[in-house]
Design a protein around this motif. Structure first.
Motif, PDB file in Angstrom:
ATOM      1  N   ILE A 149       0.939  -1.104   0.052  1.00 26.48           N
ATOM      2  CA  ILE A 149      -0.091   0.092  -0.022  1.00 26.48           C
ATOM      3  C   ILE A 149       1.015   1.224   0.055  1.00 26.48           C
ATOM      4  CG2 ILE A 149      -1.673   1.103   1.174  1.00 26.48           C
ATOM      5  CD1 ILE A 149      -2.406  -1.585   2.600  1.00 26.48           C
ATOM      6  N   GLY A 150       0.670   2.148  -0.958  1.00 25.85           N
ATOM      7  CA  GLY A 150       1.637   3.483  -0.942  1.00 25.85           C
ATOM      8  C   GLY A 150       0.860   4.380  -0.012  1.00 25.85           C
ATOM      9  N   ARG A 151       1.668   5.122   0.305  1.00 26.24           N
ATOM     10  CA  ARG A 151       1.346   6.299   1.319  1.00 26.24           C
ATOM     11  C   ARG A 151       0.019   7.224   0.725  1.00 26.24           C
ATOM     12  NH1 ARG A 151       4.342   9.489   4.226  1.00 26.24           N
ATOM     13  NH2 ARG A 151       3.531  11.436   3.208  1.00 26.24           N
ATOM     14  N   ASN A 152       0.010   7.303  -0.524  1.00 26.40           N
ATOM     15  CA  ASN A 152      -0.925   8.221  -0.981  1.00 26.40           C
ATOM     16  C   ASN A 152      -2.016   7.263  -1.561  1.00 26.40           C
ATOM     17  OD1 ASN A 152       0.016  10.788  -0.365  1.00 26.40           O
ATOM     18  ND2 ASN A 152       1.522  10.437  -1.984  1.00 26.40           N
ATOM     19  N   ASP A 153      -2.190   5.960  -1.420  1.00 27.33           N
ATOM     20  CA  ASP A 153      -3.235   5.117  -1.862  1.00 27.33           C
ATOM     21  C   ASP A 153      -4.466   5.310  -0.709  1.00 27.33           C
ATOM     22  OD1 ASP A 153      -1.710   4.369  -4.017  1.00 27.33           O
ATOM     23  OD2 ASP A 153      -0.928   2.422  -3.066  1.00 27.33           O
ATOM     24  N   PRO A 154      -5.689   5.176  -1.620  1.00 26.84           N
ATOM     25  CA  PRO A 154      -6.835   5.102  -0.364  1.00 26.84           C
ATOM     26  C   PRO A 154      -6.510   4.032   0.618  1.00 26.84           C
ATOM     27  CG  PRO A 154      -7.492   4.922  -2.833  1.00 26.84           C
ATOM     28  CD  PRO A 154      -6.012   4.803  -2.729  1.00 26.84           C
ATOM     29  N   CYS A 157      -8.985   0.324   4.874  1.00 23.12           N
ATOM     30  CA  CYS A 157     -10.003   0.031   5.654  1.00 23.12           C
ATOM     31  C   CYS A 157     -11.312   0.546   5.121  1.00 23.12           C
ATOM     32  CB  CYS A 157      -9.686   0.874   7.121  1.00 23.12           C
ATOM     33  SG  CYS A 157      -9.721   2.622   7.000  1.00 23.12           S
ATOM     34  N   GLY A 158     -11.496   1.367   4.074  1.00 22.49           N
ATOM     35  CA  GLY A 158     -12.830   1.815   3.711  1.00 22.49           C
ATOM     36  C   GLY A 158     -12.751   3.298   4.022  1.00 22.49           C
ATOM     37  N   SER A 159     -12.308   4.073   4.740  1.00 25.25           N
ATOM     38  CA  SER A 159     -12.502   5.201   5.263  1.00 25.25           C
ATOM     39  C   SER A 159     -12.903   6.338   4.127  1.00 25.25           C
ATOM     40  CB  SER A 159     -11.683   5.745   6.192  1.00 25.25           C
ATOM     41  OG  SER A 159     -10.459   5.889   5.667  1.00 25.25           O
ATOM     42  N   GLY A 160     -12.037   6.139   3.133  1.00 23.07           N
ATOM     43  CA  GLY A 160     -12.205   7.106   1.929  1.00 23.07           C
ATOM     44  C   GLY A 160     -10.750   8.093   2.118  1.00 23.07           C
ATOM     45  N   LYS A 161      -9.991   7.999   3.246  1.00 22.73           N
ATOM     46  CA  LYS A 161      -9.060   8.803   3.337  1.00 22.73           C
ATOM     47  C   LYS A 161      -7.729   8.023   2.739  1.00 22.73           C
ATOM     48  CE  LYS A 161     -10.502  10.281   8.176  1.00 22.73           C
ATOM     49  NZ  LYS A 161      -9.927  10.402   9.371  1.00 22.73           N
ATOM     50  N   LYS A 162      -6.753   9.124   2.440  1.00 24.97           N
ATOM     51  CA  LYS A 162      -5.375   8.458   2.037  1.00 24.97           C
ATOM     52  C   LYS A 162      -4.873   7.390   3.321  1.00 24.97           C
ATOM     53  CE  LYS A 162      -3.958  11.825  -1.252  1.00 24.97           C
ATOM     54  NZ  LYS A 162      -2.849  12.853  -1.641  1.00 24.97           N
ATOM     55  N   TYR A 163      -4.024   6.754   2.773  1.00 24.36           N
ATOM     56  CA  TYR A 163      -3.450   5.577   3.830  1.00 24.36           C
ATOM     57  C   TYR A 163      -2.720   6.435   5.044  1.00 24.36           C
ATOM     58  CZ  TYR A 163      -0.762   1.762   5.527  1.00 24.36           C
ATOM     59  OH  TYR A 163      -0.006   0.981   6.508  1.00 24.36           O
ATOM     60  N   CYS A 166      -4.765   7.897   7.615  1.00 16.77           N
ATOM     61  CA  CYS A 166      -5.818   6.921   8.390  1.00 16.77           C
ATOM     62  C   CYS A 166      -4.790   5.822   9.094  1.00 16.77           C
ATOM     63  CB  CYS A 166      -6.495   6.480   7.343  1.00 16.77           C
ATOM     64  SG  CYS A 166      -8.058   5.427   8.063  1.00 16.77           S
ATOM     65  N   CYS A 167      -4.832   4.800   8.701  1.00 16.81           N
ATOM     66  CA  CYS A 167      -4.286   3.413   9.312  1.00 16.81           C
ATOM     67  C   CYS A 167      -2.802   3.618   9.093  1.00 16.81           C
ATOM     68  CB  CYS A 167      -4.822   2.271   8.725  1.00 16.81           C
ATOM     69  SG  CYS A 167      -6.602   1.796   8.996  1.00 16.81           S
ATOM     70  N   GLY A 168      -2.330   4.452   8.147  1.00 14.15           N
ATOM     71  CA  GLY A 168      -0.766   4.390   8.003  1.00 14.15           C
ATOM     72  C   GLY A 168       0.017   5.408   8.744  1.00 14.15           C
ATOM     73  N   ARG A 169      -0.747   6.171   9.453  1.00 13.54           N
ATOM     74  CA  ARG A 169      -0.382   7.247  10.319  1.00 13.54           C
ATOM     75  C   ARG A 169       0.522   6.938  11.411  1.00 13.54           C
ATOM     76  NH1 ARG A 169      -4.382  11.704  12.331  1.00 13.54           N
ATOM     77  NH2 ARG A 169      -3.460  13.024  10.882  1.00 13.54           N
ATOM     78  N   ASN A 170       0.400   5.771  12.140  1.00 14.60           N
ATOM     79  CA  ASN A 170       1.160   5.107  13.203  1.00 14.60           C
ATOM     80  C   ASN A 170       2.100   3.970  12.483  1.00 14.60           C
ATOM     81  OD1 ASN A 170      -0.077   6.805  14.944  1.00 14.60           O
ATOM     82  ND2 ASN A 170      -1.593   5.230  15.382  1.00 14.60           N
ATOM     83  N   ALA A 171       2.034   3.899  11.346  1.00 18.05           N
ATOM     84  CA  ALA A 171       2.919   2.663  10.952  1.00 18.05           C
ATOM     85  C   ALA A 171       4.209   3.053  10.548  1.00 18.05           C
ATOM     86  CB  ALA A 171       2.429   2.255   9.530  1.00 18.05           C
TER      87      ALA A 171
END
Length: 171
Positions: A149-154, A157-163, A166-171
């Motif tokens: 999953i790229g940083r700028n991919d949706p 999780c289906g939130s509609g935000k960029k990764y 959203c879920c990539g914030r703490n990764a």
């Protein structure tokens, strides 16, 4: 009789570290020829279950008990019901009833072209089936990584935000 099991004795001979590279190559070349001859006989009549003690089967195929032990070790993963190879003695009753597809795939996995290319397979499986089994076995050892999953991919999780937001914030 030695305290070691037949399988331990076989492995001590087959993987003898004191032998030179040439001696080991000669040992295995000789063994593979014997193995091929036994498989030719088994594959000539694949639906007949061959049974007997380790000693009886060694005599049937004109081999030593040690060579038969090596053969039993090699075919065990392809049998309908595995033999107790870890604890077997000369008088242990064993069966050579094999699963045809599993045996073919295990030969491919072992890169034993002198076995999976035996002409007897032509009577068991048509060319298309052999190719399918070959491809299935080769593909089973291939590890496929999922697309990263790229940083700028949706976000998946289906939130509609960029990764990244959203879920990539703490990764």
């Amino acid at each position: 009789m030695s305290e070691k099991s037949l399988l331990e004795q076989w492995r001590k001979i087959a993987y003898d570290q004191t032998l030179s590279k040439d001696q080991l190559q000669n040992f295995w070349a000789n063994y593979f020829q014997i193995e091929k001859e036994i498989y030719e006989q088994l594959l000539d009549d694949p639906d007949t279950e061959v049974k007997g003690t380790v000693k009886e089967l060694a005599e049937k195929y004109g081999q030593s008990v040690m060579t038969m032990t090596g053969f039993l070790d090699g075919i065990n993963d392809s049998l309908v019901t595995a033999n107790p190879i870890e604890t077997m003695t000369e008088d242990t009753e064993v069966s050579l009833a094999f699963d045809k597809e599993k045996l073919y795939k295990n030969m491919v996995d072992a890169k034993a072209d002198w076995l999976y290319e035996l002409p007897q397979w032509e009577k068991i499986f048509d060319e298309e089936t052999r190719k399918r089994l070959y491809k299935e076995q080769k593909a089973s050892g291939t590890i496929r990584k999922p697309k990263k999953i790229g940083r700028n991919d949706p976000c998946p999780c289906g939130s509609g935000k960029k990764y990244k937001h959203c879920c990539g914030r703490n990764a």
